[in-house]
Design a protein around this motif. Sequence first.
Motif, mmCIF file in Angstrom:
data_model
loop_
_atom_site.group_PDB
_atom_site.id
_atom_site.type_symbol
_atom_site.label_atom_id
_atom_site.label_comp_id
_atom_site.label_asym_id
_atom_site.label_seq_id
_atom_site.Cartn_x
_atom_site.Cartn_y
_atom_site.Cartn_z
ATOM 1 N N ILE A 260 0.836 -1.200 0.000
ATOM 2 C CA ILE A 260 0.000 0.000 0.000
ATOM 3 C C ILE A 260 0.873 1.252 0.000
ATOM 4 O O ILE A 260 0.578 2.243 -0.703
ATOM 5 C CB ILE A 260 -0.952 -0.010 1.207
ATOM 6 C CG1 ILE A 260 -1.983 -1.148 1.063
ATOM 7 C CG2 ILE A 260 -1.670 1.320 1.353
ATOM 8 C CD1 ILE A 260 -2.925 -0.998 -0.095
ATOM 9 N N ARG A 261 1.969 1.237 0.771
ATOM 10 C CA ARG A 261 2.864 2.401 0.784
ATOM 11 C C ARG A 261 3.490 2.627 -0.583
ATOM 12 O O ARG A 261 3.581 3.775 -1.052
ATOM 13 C CB ARG A 261 3.954 2.195 1.841
ATOM 14 C CG ARG A 261 3.481 2.386 3.273
ATOM 15 C CD ARG A 261 4.661 2.486 4.224
ATOM 16 N NE ARG A 261 5.415 1.239 4.275
ATOM 17 C CZ ARG A 261 5.213 0.284 5.166
ATOM 18 N NH1 ARG A 261 4.254 0.415 6.092
ATOM 19 N NH2 ARG A 261 5.943 -0.815 5.168
ATOM 20 N N TYR A 262 3.926 1.558 -1.231
ATOM 21 C CA TYR A 262 4.509 1.691 -2.562
ATOM 22 C C TYR A 262 3.478 2.185 -3.573
ATOM 23 O O TYR A 262 3.782 3.041 -4.416
ATOM 24 C CB TYR A 262 5.092 0.346 -2.997
ATOM 25 C CG TYR A 262 5.631 0.333 -4.402
ATOM 26 C CD1 TYR A 262 6.869 0.902 -4.693
ATOM 27 C CD2 TYR A 262 4.913 -0.251 -5.431
ATOM 28 C CE1 TYR A 262 7.366 0.890 -5.991
ATOM 29 C CE2 TYR A 262 5.399 -0.268 -6.726
ATOM 30 C CZ TYR A 262 6.632 0.302 -7.000
ATOM 31 O OH TYR A 262 7.118 0.293 -8.281
ATOM 32 N N PHE A 263 2.271 1.674 -3.479
ATOM 33 C CA PHE A 263 1.223 2.092 -4.414
ATOM 34 C C PHE A 263 0.856 3.562 -4.195
ATOM 35 O O PHE A 263 0.648 4.304 -5.166
ATOM 36 C CB PHE A 263 -0.006 1.196 -4.232
ATOM 37 C CG PHE A 263 -1.083 1.429 -5.237
ATOM 38 C CD1 PHE A 263 -1.006 0.892 -6.513
ATOM 39 C CD2 PHE A 263 -2.193 2.200 -4.913
ATOM 40 C CE1 PHE A 263 -2.007 1.120 -7.442
ATOM 41 C CE2 PHE A 263 -3.195 2.427 -5.833
ATOM 42 C CZ PHE A 263 -3.102 1.883 -7.113
ATOM 43 N N ASN A 264 0.784 3.990 -2.951
ATOM 44 C CA ASN A 264 0.484 5.395 -2.679
ATOM 45 C C ASN A 264 1.605 6.308 -3.163
ATOM 46 O O ASN A 264 1.357 7.438 -3.612
ATOM 47 C CB ASN A 264 0.256 5.608 -1.185
ATOM 48 C CG ASN A 264 -1.085 5.073 -0.714
ATOM 49 O OD1 ASN A 264 -2.059 5.042 -1.482
ATOM 50 N ND2 ASN A 264 -1.173 4.669 0.544
ATOM 51 N N LYS A 265 2.837 5.825 -3.078
ATOM 52 C CA LYS A 265 3.953 6.648 -3.538
ATOM 53 C C LYS A 265 3.886 6.871 -5.049
ATOM 54 O O LYS A 265 4.217 7.955 -5.550
ATOM 55 C CB LYS A 265 5.269 5.969 -3.156
ATOM 56 C CG LYS A 265 6.510 6.792 -3.439
ATOM 57 C CD LYS A 265 7.760 6.019 -3.056
ATOM 58 C CE LYS A 265 7.793 5.769 -1.572
ATOM 59 N NZ LYS A 265 9.066 5.094 -1.159
ATOM 60 N N ILE A 266 3.461 5.842 -5.783
ATOM 61 C CA ILE A 266 3.366 5.982 -7.239
ATOM 62 C C ILE A 266 2.197 6.886 -7.628
ATOM 63 O O ILE A 266 2.334 7.809 -8.430
ATOM 64 C CB ILE A 266 3.216 4.601 -7.893
ATOM 65 C CG1 ILE A 266 4.507 3.790 -7.705
ATOM 66 C CG2 ILE A 266 2.894 4.728 -9.373
ATOM 67 C CD1 ILE A 266 4.417 2.396 -8.265
ATOM 68 N N THR A 267 1.043 6.620 -7.052
ATOM 69 C CA THR A 267 -0.144 7.375 -7.441
ATOM 70 C C THR A 267 -0.152 8.805 -6.915
ATOM 71 O O THR A 267 -0.917 9.638 -7.419
ATOM 72 C CB THR A 267 -1.403 6.643 -6.939
ATOM 73 O OG1 THR A 267 -1.297 6.436 -5.516
ATOM 74 C CG2 THR A 267 -1.552 5.299 -7.632
ATOM 75 N N SER A 268 0.651 9.108 -5.907
ATOM 76 C CA SER A 268 0.674 10.491 -5.396
ATOM 77 C C SER A 268 1.314 11.448 -6.380
ATOM 78 O O SER A 268 1.099 12.666 -6.294
ATOM 79 C CB SER A 268 1.423 10.533 -4.065
ATOM 80 O OG SER A 268 2.774 10.130 -4.231
#
Length: 353
Positions: free
Chosen positions: A98-106
């Motif tokens: 989830i942290r990695y996905f949020n970093k990309i989509t942010s």
Amino acid sequence: MRTRSRSYPNNNSSTIPRRNRRRSQQQVPPTIVEPPKDTMADQRTMAELLQAPTEGYEDAIVVPAITADNFELKHGLLTLVQNKQFFGHDKEDPHAHIRYFNKITSTLKFPNVPNTSVKLMLFPFSLEGAARIWLEKEPPRSILTWDDLVSKFINNFFPPSKTTNLRNEITNFQQRFDESFSEAWDRFKDLLRACPHHGFSELHQLDTFYNALNTNDQDSLNSAAGGNFLDKRPRDCLCIIKSKSKVRQSRSQAIISKVSTSTSSSSISPDVAELKDMVKALLLDKQKSQAPATIKAVEESCVTCGGAHSYRNCPATDGNNYRDNIQEYVSQAAAVNYNQGNTGYRHTNANQV
């Protein structure tokens, strides 16, 4: 107690009002609603009626309607999300995903498009294997917001039993025998990161880590604190641990670099290794080309007369002939030794021989 009673005057012409029993006894007939007549009969065949329905295949994630013009997800963005997919294995960390996905989509910015809508559209592409099967088994239109998706995802792949195990590992943390200070600190941080909802305060974390260290590292922290490490404030203690970890890590990296350079310099050059391989190949070819030597049968030869028989069967050794021949052989040997200057030769008769 007085009760009022209606009094009617004595008038023959006056009549007492009475209820109309006929109206009260009359019941209203129920209204019968007839079903609408099917004007068009079902004209489908048996094969069409027995076919599986094509409805009910909606996705579990409901993406809000996007009103922006010319909006589309680029192929490069999908590839970036698919480079690090979550498979749902036991050793995988859903919080890290989830942290990695949020970093990309942010980093994505689309005009008139909420970022949560983009997350809902991209998240299925970040799943594979058991994780993708889990999402497909969710009821249709059951995930309406990004928070709902994160909650269901974490609860499925991070059950309460896993939380309990990680909390126990954090509480019972101990520095290993062959583990340096920086390695122990990194491992402790990994445990905290793997369970972000552990519930331990900063004070509890520092106290657990300090008591888990060996005596030498505890003394080093005390000397860095200028006394007892626990007498400092939690913020100061955390700064001391971080600085000590960086110093130890830089020293270990320097030692590793020195060892790597020494081993590389002392290693055999590629030319020498190639030459050794060539010599080894030549030796193998030579061994293969050499045929095994033939073994000749041992032929008997008489030491007395030189005939093709054993000395035991020699006709010259019968009776006195054998003693005479031996005596003659000894005499010849003595003469040879005398002529060569061997004065220490002792005469030996035939019986001694």
